[in-house]
Write an enzyme that holds these catalytic residues in place. Structure first.
Site, short mmCIF file in Angstrom:
data_model
loop_
_atom_site.label_atom_id
_atom_site.label_comp_id
_atom_site.label_asym_id
_atom_site.label_seq_id
_atom_site.Cartn_x
_atom_site.Cartn_y
_atom_site.Cartn_z
N LYS A 1 0.85 -1.20 0.00
CA LYS A 1 0.00 0.00 0.00
C LYS A 1 0.88 1.26 0.00
CE LYS A 1 -2.81 -3.41 1.06
NZ LYS A 1 -3.44 -4.29 0.09
C1 PLP Z 1 -4.13 -5.52 1.06
C2 PLP Z 1 -5.57 -5.72 1.08
C3 PLP Z 1 -6.23 -6.32 2.15
C4 PLP Z 1 -5.51 -6.98 3.29
O1 PLP Z 1 -4.73 -6.10 4.03
P1 PLP Z 1 -3.73 -6.69 5.13
O2 PLP Z 1 -3.29 -5.47 5.88
O3 PLP Z 1 -2.61 -7.34 4.38
O4 PLP Z 1 -4.48 -7.65 5.96
C5 PLP Z 1 -7.61 -6.38 2.14
N1 PLP Z 1 -8.31 -5.88 1.12
C6 PLP Z 1 -7.73 -5.31 0.05
C7 PLP Z 1 -8.55 -4.75 -1.04
C8 PLP Z 1 -6.33 -5.23 -0.01
O5 PLP Z 1 -5.75 -4.68 -1.09
#
Ligand code: PLP
Length: 376
Positions: free
Chosen positions: A180
């Site tokens: 992210k």
């Molecule tokens: C990355 C992501 C998640 C999960 O996030 P984590 O922090 O790795 O648990 C959930 N939903 C979407 C759309 C994502 O891109």
């Protein structure tokens, strides 16, 4: 090799993490509180509660909204599998809804046909940095008395109709995974304006205790906590909280750089009629958590050929977003559901490298190599 992404850290994160360690307090504490305050202010929400990651944030948001066994939650399949998994973790059933072919986000026009007497909530996902159509989704949710829990994993700093994502719904869940825009290694956050949801998540993330260990540590008198509910250990560490504080200070710059790169790619491939660059609906601007191209059937190379040739030329790509309903864990439970727009999108899209510190030369290399592969 040009990677698909890279976190942007410098000596400020190193110093902040070292200070947390030297302080002797490394579980959820003052630095996490500061991180939460920065996120709450940024998204315009009254409360922000850090969690170990976004999957656990979603799990707690569902539980705190009273969703559990026997309930159905509408969710796009076109998402990282964690969106649907969090619904299963809560004991509820994910009901997959197809997406809009242009935005790749949940198509609100398809929601009502999936609503049953068991439907309790909608989980829109703001996919790869573009907001879903929140107002239209809320109108349907209001009509059928459903909760809305947003999977905002990819969209910290993003907006819907110029208002920050994070305060539109009962609970909004962010991720700080290294894929992210900003990261704490692992990390998540729930933002809400509902004091009851905030209170519940605060307890649920910390074993169901009604007083946190940091509050007990700082109290003048002895406090003995109680455990009114079954909780989890879904806390962020204060080492991560410290990193999060520094990352939040860089957020605007990081988003600005990503926007510049996204715009350059848009312009570089605009003339190719067999390549679709990301679409922006009137209600939202893209934040390019990932940069996605769709390869049409009449393109000179298939999506997989393009990915292989890019890899051979030293440029990492990834397939576009996965489709959870095609994975064995869901096929084995629910059989094969048909979601034609999702299936076509997951087959025909790929992601290009994008990260804040990517140099102009690297961006131009990606453009040149991809155009060469396409013979354009
Ligand atoms: C990355 C992501 C998640 C999960 O996030 P984590 O922090 O790795 O648990 C959930 N939903 C979407 C759309 C994502 O891109």
């Amino acid at each position: 090799m040009i990677p698909i992404t890279k976190p942007f850290f410098d000596e400020r994160e190193e110093r902040a993490a070292a200070e947390a360690i030297r302080s002797g307090w490394v579980v959820q504490g003052p630095r996490t509180q500061e991180f939460e305050k920065l996120v709450a202010e940024r998204v315009g929400a009254q409360y922000a509660l850090a969690t170990s990651n976004c999957t656990t944030a979603l799990h707690l948001a569902l539980i705190a909204s009273g969703i559990g066994a026997g309930d159905e939650v509408l969710v796009p399949s076109y998402s990282f599998i964690a969106s649907a998994n969090s619904i299963l973790h809560a004991g509820a059933t994910p009901v997959f809804v197809d997406i809009d072919a242009r935005t790749y986000n949940l198509d609100p026009a398809l929601l009502e046909e999936k609503i049953t007497p068991r439907t309790r909530a909608i989980m829109p996902v703001h996919q790869i940095g573009l907001a879903a159509d929140i107002d239209t989704i809320h109108a349907i949710a209001r009509k059928h008395q459903l909760s809305v829990i947003e999977d905002a994993a990819t969209i910290i700093g993003g907006t819907y109709k110029n208002k920050p994502i994070g305060a539109h719904s009962r609970a909004v869940c962010f991720s700080f995974h290294p894929r992210k825009a900003i990261t704490t290694g692992e990390g998540g956050m729930v933002t809400t304006n509902d004091p009851d949801i905030a209170r519940q998540i605060d307890m649920l993330r910390s074993h169901g205790a009604n007083v946190s260990d940091y509050a007990r540590h700082g109290a003048a008198k002895v406090i003995i906590e109680e455990y009114p509910v079954l909780g989890y250990n879904y806390r962020l560490t204060d080492i991560q909280g410290a990193v999060g504080v520094e990352q939040m200070k860089k957020l605007d710059w990081i988003l600005e750089r990503r926007l510049e790169i996204g715009r350059r790619y848009n312009e570089a491939f605009a003339d190719l009629d067999f390549i679709a660059t990301p679409y922006e609906p009137p209600y939202a601007a893209h934040t390019y958590q990932s940069y996605c191209l769709r390869v049409a059937h009449n393109a000179p190379k298939t999506r997989d050929e393009i990915m292989a040739e890019m890899q051979a030329a030293g440029i990492a790509t990834r397939r576009g977003v996965m489709a959870a309903h095609l994975e064995p864990v869901y096929v084995n439970r629910y059989g094969r559901v048909a979601l034609p727009v999702t299936e076509e999108a997951t087959r025909s899209t790929l992601l290009l490298p994008i990260y804040a510190q990517m140099t102009q030369a690297e961006v131009e290399t990606v453009v040149r190599v991809l155009r060469q592969i396409l013979g354009a």
